[in-house]
Design a protein around this motif. Sequence first.
Motif, PDB file in Angstrom:
ATOM      1  N   MET A 261      55.617  51.889  39.132  1.00 39.46           N
ATOM      2  CA  MET A 261      54.823  51.305  38.056  1.00 39.46           C
ATOM      3  C   MET A 261      53.326  51.358  38.337  1.00 39.46           C
ATOM      4  SD  MET A 261      57.040  47.899  37.117  1.00 39.46           S
ATOM      5  CE  MET A 261      56.009  47.444  35.734  1.00 39.46           C
ATOM      6  N   THR A 262      52.964  51.543  39.620  1.00 37.59           N
ATOM      7  CA  THR A 262      51.554  51.453  40.013  1.00 37.59           C
ATOM      8  C   THR A 262      51.026  52.741  40.642  1.00 37.59           C
ATOM      9  OG1 THR A 262      52.235  50.486  42.132  1.00 37.59           O
ATOM     10  CG2 THR A 262      51.666  48.953  40.362  1.00 37.59           C
ATOM     11  N   GLY A 263      51.772  53.808  40.525  1.00 34.14           N
ATOM     12  CA  GLY A 263      51.294  55.066  41.096  1.00 34.14           C
ATOM     13  C   GLY A 263      51.356  55.113  42.605  1.00 34.14           C
ATOM     14  N   GLY A 264      52.247  54.300  43.197  1.00 31.40           N
ATOM     15  CA  GLY A 264      52.442  54.361  44.645  1.00 31.40           C
ATOM     16  C   GLY A 264      51.842  53.231  45.445  1.00 31.40           C
ATOM     17  N   SER A 265      51.420  52.145  44.805  1.00 29.39           N
ATOM     18  CA  SER A 265      50.818  51.023  45.545  1.00 29.39           C
ATOM     19  C   SER A 265      51.829  50.387  46.498  1.00 29.39           C
ATOM     20  CB  SER A 265      50.315  49.960  44.569  1.00 29.39           C
ATOM     21  OG  SER A 265      49.928  48.782  45.256  1.00 29.39           O
ATOM     22  N   ASP A 266      51.342  50.011  47.676  1.00 28.92           N
ATOM     23  CA  ASP A 266      52.192  49.342  48.662  1.00 28.92           C
ATOM     24  C   ASP A 266      51.988  47.825  48.644  1.00 28.92           C
ATOM     25  OD1 ASP A 266      49.673  49.108  49.743  1.00 28.92           O
ATOM     26  OD2 ASP A 266      50.150  50.062  51.660  1.00 28.92           O
TER      27      ASP A 266
ATOM     28  N   ILE B  33      45.533  43.661  41.129  1.00 30.11           N
ATOM     29  CA  ILE B  33      46.650  44.529  40.758  1.00 30.11           C
ATOM     30  C   ILE B  33      46.338  45.311  39.484  1.00 30.11           C
ATOM     31  CG2 ILE B  33      49.102  44.577  40.174  1.00 30.11           C
ATOM     32  CD1 ILE B  33      48.532  43.785  43.069  1.00 30.11           C
ATOM     33  N   LEU B  34      45.606  44.698  38.584  1.00 27.87           N
ATOM     34  CA  LEU B  34      45.311  45.352  37.306  1.00 27.87           C
ATOM     35  C   LEU B  34      44.322  46.505  37.456  1.00 27.87           C
ATOM     36  CD1 LEU B  34      45.031  42.219  34.990  1.00 27.87           C
ATOM     37  CD2 LEU B  34      47.040  43.640  35.472  1.00 27.87           C
ATOM     38  N   SER B  35      43.646  46.572  38.593  1.00 29.25           N
ATOM     39  CA  SER B  35      42.683  47.663  38.813  1.00 29.25           C
ATOM     40  C   SER B  35      43.316  48.871  39.498  1.00 29.25           C
ATOM     41  CB  SER B  35      41.505  47.164  39.662  1.00 29.25           C
ATOM     42  OG  SER B  35      41.889  46.999  41.029  1.00 29.25           O
ATOM     43  N   ILE B  36      44.591  48.757  39.891  1.00 22.59           N
ATOM     44  CA  ILE B  36      45.237  49.832  40.645  1.00 22.59           C
ATOM     45  C   ILE B  36      45.320  51.109  39.817  1.00 22.59           C
ATOM     46  CG2 ILE B  36      47.408  50.595  41.690  1.00 22.59           C
ATOM     47  CD1 ILE B  36      47.897  47.760  42.604  1.00 22.59           C
ATOM     48  N   LYS B  37      44.897  52.182  40.439  1.00 19.92           N
ATOM     49  CA  LYS B  37      44.990  53.505  39.837  1.00 19.92           C
ATOM     50  C   LYS B  37      45.357  54.481  40.935  1.00 19.92           C
ATOM     51  CE  LYS B  37      42.506  56.841  36.941  1.00 19.92           C
ATOM     52  NZ  LYS B  37      41.226  57.143  36.245  1.00 19.92           N
ATOM     53  N   ASP B  38      46.394  55.256  40.708  1.00 22.51           N
ATOM     54  CA  ASP B  38      46.886  56.189  41.721  1.00 22.51           C
ATOM     55  C   ASP B  38      47.162  55.475  43.043  1.00 22.51           C
ATOM     56  OD1 ASP B  38      46.637  58.324  39.933  1.00 22.51           O
ATOM     57  OD2 ASP B  38      44.540  58.638  40.490  1.00 22.51           O
ATOM     58  N   GLY B  39      47.709  54.254  42.937  1.00 23.74           N
ATOM     59  CA  GLY B  39      48.130  53.510  44.125  1.00 23.74           C
ATOM     60  C   GLY B  39      47.055  52.704  44.803  1.00 23.74           C
TER      61      GLY B  39
END
Length: 430
Positions: free
Chosen positions: A247-252, A60-66
């Motif tokens: 919070m995560t740029g669109g992560s599902d 989760i900490l690596s998420i960028k732009d979802g």
Amino acid sequence: MKFLSFFFTLAFFTVHQSTFSQENFLVGDALPDAPELSARGDNGVGVQTLDLVNKNQLDILSIKDGKGQLYDRPITVEVWYPATIPQNVDEIETYTQVLGTNGRAERPLVPFKFKGRALRNALIVKTEKKYPLVILSHGYVGSRFLFTYLAENLASKGYVVVSIDHTDSTYKDAANFTSTLANRSLDQLFVLNEIEKLASPSSDSFLAGLVDTSKTGLIGYSMGGYGGLNTCGAGYSAAAIGFFKSMTGGSDALDKRGMDNEAYKSSIDQRIKAFVALAPWGMTNGVWDTMGLAGLKTPTLFVAGSQDDISGYEKGIKAIYEGAINSDRYLLTYINARHNVAPNPPVPDTMKPGLHIDEYLRYADSVWDMRRINNVNQHFITAFLGIHLQEMDYAEYLDLEPDANTGNWKGFKPRTSIGMELLHTTPATD
């Protein structure tokens, strides 16, 4: 007469001080006013540490732009269990914990030690009847040693108790809150599955053939309660999932734990037969809606402080209790307590002048004696889990008048059932 009165008062004070000295009174011990079922069971208690790895998980900490990368997620757990204590060996374990949060300048990590009643690496008592499993899940931030008072107590009563260090959520490694939001329920399910593997008769683990995971209890505090509600059937709301995406740029990443997700609804783990939610977080932040709360069908014991300023009470924990219409549920309330109704008490040697107030309040309440709360928790959780996991006849300890101030609560000594409320609601019928 005045002299004799003074003499006896002084003698009592001296004995009292000796009885409750740091050397004699350990975390989890019963105070003189402890209710009946807080007493330890007949078993000695062993303890071991296990390092587990949940492979190929989304970081989760690596998420960028979802989007994010996969990694092998480390999970350390502490396991307490019924054990054989050799003669002339002290059943004492020294635990190492830290104050602070991730070593920040204003919250540096400060190690401290405290003692409990368990023996490191003691031999587990082998039995034909397998032990029920209890999983403990701490808050944000916390650690697997946050409630040793409860872990040791339950292990002495015939449970295997597994307490999780949730990666990115402990005092040592606290990271962005998004990791906790996404991983808490997943960690709980992973540990349940791993213990089932270790308990397989073909396993080389000390638990081989000794744990009945079909009789599992889950105990979650704060964010552990947040995750536990989801684990037990309360799917996250569309609003909560939308907040996570923002919070995560669109992560599902949270979608698969949502109440609108059919795969989620069909995946509720039936091995979990009882859930204890200690000050569960999330309701005041819109984490659940009516449909989500109705998804909780696991028998649940909620525990709360009436002045909880983290999870909320009337619009928080009590609202969850009222909305979980399909669960046979209890709500134990400590009147005027705040959020910390679950942890061990503060260790006196660590409570020094200048200590950040939040370090103290991780382990203490400003009204209640935490040792008292610990004992009452031991009592009611013993009754609740005993009914659902050990088929014990403990109903009389839960079928009580709501107001403790009547003085008629079963298992409490005279004049000691005070300052609490216990509500009970059965599941809704069609």
